[in-house]
Write an enzyme that holds these catalytic residues in place. Structure first.
Site, PDB file in Angstrom:
ATOM      1  N   GLU A  16       0.844  -1.193   0.000  1.00 53.89           N
ATOM      2  CA  GLU A  16       0.000   0.000   0.000  1.00 53.89           C
ATOM      3  C   GLU A  16       0.879   1.243   0.000  1.00 53.89           C
ATOM      4  O   GLU A  16       1.834   1.336   0.772  1.00 53.89           O
ATOM      5  CB  GLU A  16      -0.910   0.029   1.233  1.00 53.89           C
ATOM      6  CG  GLU A  16      -1.780   1.295   1.300  1.00 53.89           C
ATOM      7  CD  GLU A  16      -2.565   1.408   2.585  1.00 53.89           C
ATOM      8  OE1 GLU A  16      -3.568   0.670   2.716  1.00 53.89           O
ATOM      9  OE2 GLU A  16      -2.176   2.211   3.459  1.00 53.89           O
ATOM     10  N   PHE A  18       0.595   5.837  -0.493  1.00 51.15           N
ATOM     11  CA  PHE A  18      -0.341   6.951  -0.399  1.00 51.15           C
ATOM     12  C   PHE A  18       0.162   8.103  -1.265  1.00 51.15           C
ATOM     13  O   PHE A  18       1.376   8.209  -1.515  1.00 51.15           O
ATOM     14  CB  PHE A  18      -0.529   7.405   1.058  1.00 51.15           C
ATOM     15  CG  PHE A  18       0.738   7.851   1.744  1.00 51.15           C
ATOM     16  CD1 PHE A  18       1.196   9.158   1.618  1.00 51.15           C
ATOM     17  CD2 PHE A  18       1.468   6.967   2.513  1.00 51.15           C
ATOM     18  CE1 PHE A  18       2.371   9.575   2.245  1.00 51.15           C
ATOM     19  CE2 PHE A  18       2.642   7.367   3.153  1.00 51.15           C
ATOM     20  CZ  PHE A  18       3.088   8.674   3.019  1.00 51.15           C
ATOM     21  N   PRO A  20       1.785  11.314  -2.076  1.00 52.23           N
ATOM     22  CA  PRO A  20       2.608  12.247  -1.287  1.00 52.23           C
ATOM     23  C   PRO A  20       2.002  13.650  -1.270  1.00 52.23           C
ATOM     24  O   PRO A  20       1.365  14.075  -2.232  1.00 52.23           O
ATOM     25  CB  PRO A  20       3.947  12.242  -2.033  1.00 52.23           C
ATOM     26  CG  PRO A  20       3.955  10.975  -2.817  1.00 52.23           C
ATOM     27  CD  PRO A  20       2.526  10.730  -3.200  1.00 52.23           C
ATOM     28  N   HIS A  75      -8.026   2.972  -3.575  1.00 54.83           N
ATOM     29  CA  HIS A  75      -9.009   3.089  -2.511  1.00 54.83           C
ATOM     30  C   HIS A  75     -10.084   4.074  -3.004  1.00 54.83           C
ATOM     31  O   HIS A  75      -9.799   4.972  -3.790  1.00 54.83           O
ATOM     32  CB  HIS A  75      -8.374   3.643  -1.244  1.00 54.83           C
ATOM     33  CG  HIS A  75      -7.385   2.715  -0.599  1.00 54.83           C
ATOM     34  ND1 HIS A  75      -7.132   2.723   0.752  1.00 54.83           N
ATOM     35  CD2 HIS A  75      -6.579   1.760  -1.121  1.00 54.83           C
ATOM     36  CE1 HIS A  75      -6.217   1.815   1.040  1.00 54.83           C
ATOM     37  NE2 HIS A  75      -5.856   1.225  -0.078  1.00 54.83           N
ATOM     38  N   ASP A 107     -13.390   7.832   6.674  1.00 54.50           N
ATOM     39  CA  ASP A 107     -13.513   8.463   7.989  1.00 54.50           C
ATOM     40  C   ASP A 107     -14.465   9.660   7.926  1.00 54.50           C
ATOM     41  O   ASP A 107     -14.344  10.517   7.038  1.00 54.50           O
ATOM     42  CB  ASP A 107     -12.140   8.927   8.488  1.00 54.50           C
ATOM     43  CG  ASP A 107     -11.169   7.756   8.662  1.00 54.50           C
ATOM     44  OD1 ASP A 107     -11.614   6.701   9.166  1.00 54.50           O
ATOM     45  OD2 ASP A 107      -9.993   7.896   8.285  1.00 54.50           O
ATOM     46  N   ALA A 122     -20.165   1.504   3.103  1.00 54.64           N
ATOM     47  CA  ALA A 122     -19.458   0.860   2.000  1.00 54.64           C
ATOM     48  C   ALA A 122     -20.343  -0.159   1.292  1.00 54.64           C
ATOM     49  O   ALA A 122     -20.184  -0.397   0.089  1.00 54.64           O
ATOM     50  CB  ALA A 122     -18.190   0.177   2.525  1.00 54.64           C
ATOM     51  N   LYS A 164     -21.700  -7.108   2.225  1.00 58.26           N
ATOM     52  CA  LYS A 164     -20.793  -6.637   1.171  1.00 58.26           C
ATOM     53  C   LYS A 164     -20.584  -7.732   0.132  1.00 58.26           C
ATOM     54  O   LYS A 164     -20.572  -7.469  -1.076  1.00 58.26           O
ATOM     55  CB  LYS A 164     -19.451  -6.213   1.772  1.00 58.26           C
ATOM     56  CG  LYS A 164     -19.490  -4.964   2.638  1.00 58.26           C
ATOM     57  CD  LYS A 164     -18.115  -4.679   3.246  1.00 58.26           C
ATOM     58  CE  LYS A 164     -18.142  -3.488   4.180  1.00 58.26           C
ATOM     59  NZ  LYS A 164     -16.815  -3.238   4.812  1.00 58.26           N
ATOM     60  N   GLN A 175      -8.181  -4.727   8.060  1.00 56.64           N
ATOM     61  CA  GLN A 175      -7.537  -3.695   8.855  1.00 56.64           C
ATOM     62  C   GLN A 175      -6.415  -4.374   9.641  1.00 56.64           C
ATOM     63  O   GLN A 175      -6.427  -5.589   9.826  1.00 56.64           O
ATOM     64  CB  GLN A 175      -8.537  -3.076   9.839  1.00 56.64           C
ATOM     65  CG  GLN A 175      -9.718  -2.391   9.186  1.00 56.64           C
ATOM     66  CD  GLN A 175      -9.358  -1.001   8.665  1.00 56.64           C
ATOM     67  OE1 GLN A 175      -8.215  -0.575   8.721  1.00 56.64           O
ATOM     68  NE2 GLN A 175     -10.346  -0.307   8.128  1.00 56.64           N
TER      69      GLN A 175
END
Length: 305
Positions: A16, A18, A20, A75, A107, A122, A164, A175
């Site tokens: 994973e 992210f 920057p 994501h 979140d 979700a 789901k 998680q």
């Protein structure tokens, strides 16, 4: 072949990243991806800002991943997203050649009590994507071995996970969970509930005291096992690891010893997860390559030929 189909044949390795926040970070990311690619990951995922706040950077990172020669998994959250906005963004992802996603609620924005969008969960996003796009997207969903903190019980959370699956999800990305007994209980429980999706385990490398404590408690309410607490206690930085300039005389020594013990702990946890028969190892690379490379090399996750 879908990733969920690949998982039927072998245990996948993935990372994973992210987007920057700085231009320098964005410039350095292709080099990081190149280093990670030597392990032939089945995919690399990229996180997504609430309401598409950094969706442009997310798309740019997804293209870096695609150009490096592996599958990008974006994501995607419902936070501040309308149905029209979701469709517009997903159409763009498909045009970019990105057809794998992790469907998340996301979140709740600070000071708000709702998602501020058209969907609350979700489960709604999974159904919308499957109904709108058919099989054009492979959809991963989050699983919480200790139960999501917004759910009233673990049983309720497992029921949501089953929903789901019923709505069209393909596989689970968990998680972080450091409590192995709880993970084993959860794995048995979801199978008893009729959840057959492959389980790809998210693993947060333990490298820094403050980051480890923050990750466990700030959003996830994760149990920290006695062994992990001992590693923290034996290397505790006084007055605490969150202050900018601690007065501890052995700060650097404690950081180094904590990191080494944390890497060993992470490797042993990977061993336990693999012994459970999970379908994938998803390492949070934190936009760095040296530490996760050491973990992979020492754990024997990949034979480099």
């Amino acid at each position: 072949m879908k990733l969920s189909e690949e998982m039927k044949n072998k245990t996948l390795l993935s990372f994973e990243l992210f987007p920057p926040k700085t231009e320098k970070g964005l410039q350095n990311l292709p080099g990081t991806i190149d280093h990670l690619m030597k392990y032939n990951p089945s995919y690399i995922s990229c996180t997504y800002g609430a309401g598409g706040g950094n969706v442009g950077a997310n798309r740019e990172v997804c293209q870096m991943i695609k150009n490096a020669g592996t599958t990008p998994v974006t994501h995607f959250t419902v936070i501040k997203n309308t149905k029209e906005g979701i469709k517009e963004q997903l159409d763009q992802y498909l045009a970019d050649g990105v057809d794998h996603m992790l469907a998340l609620r996301g979140d709740i924005p600070l000071g708000e009590t709702t998602t501020c969008g058209d969907f609350d969960y979700a489960t709604d996003l999974v159904k919308f994507v499957r109904d709108t796009y058919g099989d054009k997207f492979e959809i991963a969903v989050a699983g919480s071995p200790e139960g999501h903190i917004s759910c009233r019980s673990l049983e309720s959370d497992i029921a949501v996970l089953k929903q789901k699956q019923d709505n069209g999800a393909d596989y689970i990305m968990t998680q972080l969970c450091w409590d192995m007994e709880q993970f084993k209980y959860w794995l048995d429980a979801i199978r008893c509930a009729g959840i057959t999706m492959p389980v790809d385990v998210g693993i947060m490398p333990i490298l820094d005291q403050a980051a480890t404590i923050n990750m466990a408690l700030s959003r996830n309410a994760c149990v920290m096992p006695r062994e992990l607490c001992e590693i923290i206690s034996k290397n505790w930085i006084f007055p605490n690891p969150f202050v900018q300039d601690p007065f501890d005389a052995d700060v650097e020594g404690k950081k180094a010893r904590f990191k080494e013990a944390g890497i060993e702990y992470t490797i042993r946890q990977i061993d336990e997860y693999r012994a459970c028969g999970i379908d994938g190892i998803h390492l949070y690379a934190l936009n760095k390559w040296k530490d996760v490379s050491e973990i992979i090399d020492r754990s024997g996750l990949r034979t480099l030929v």
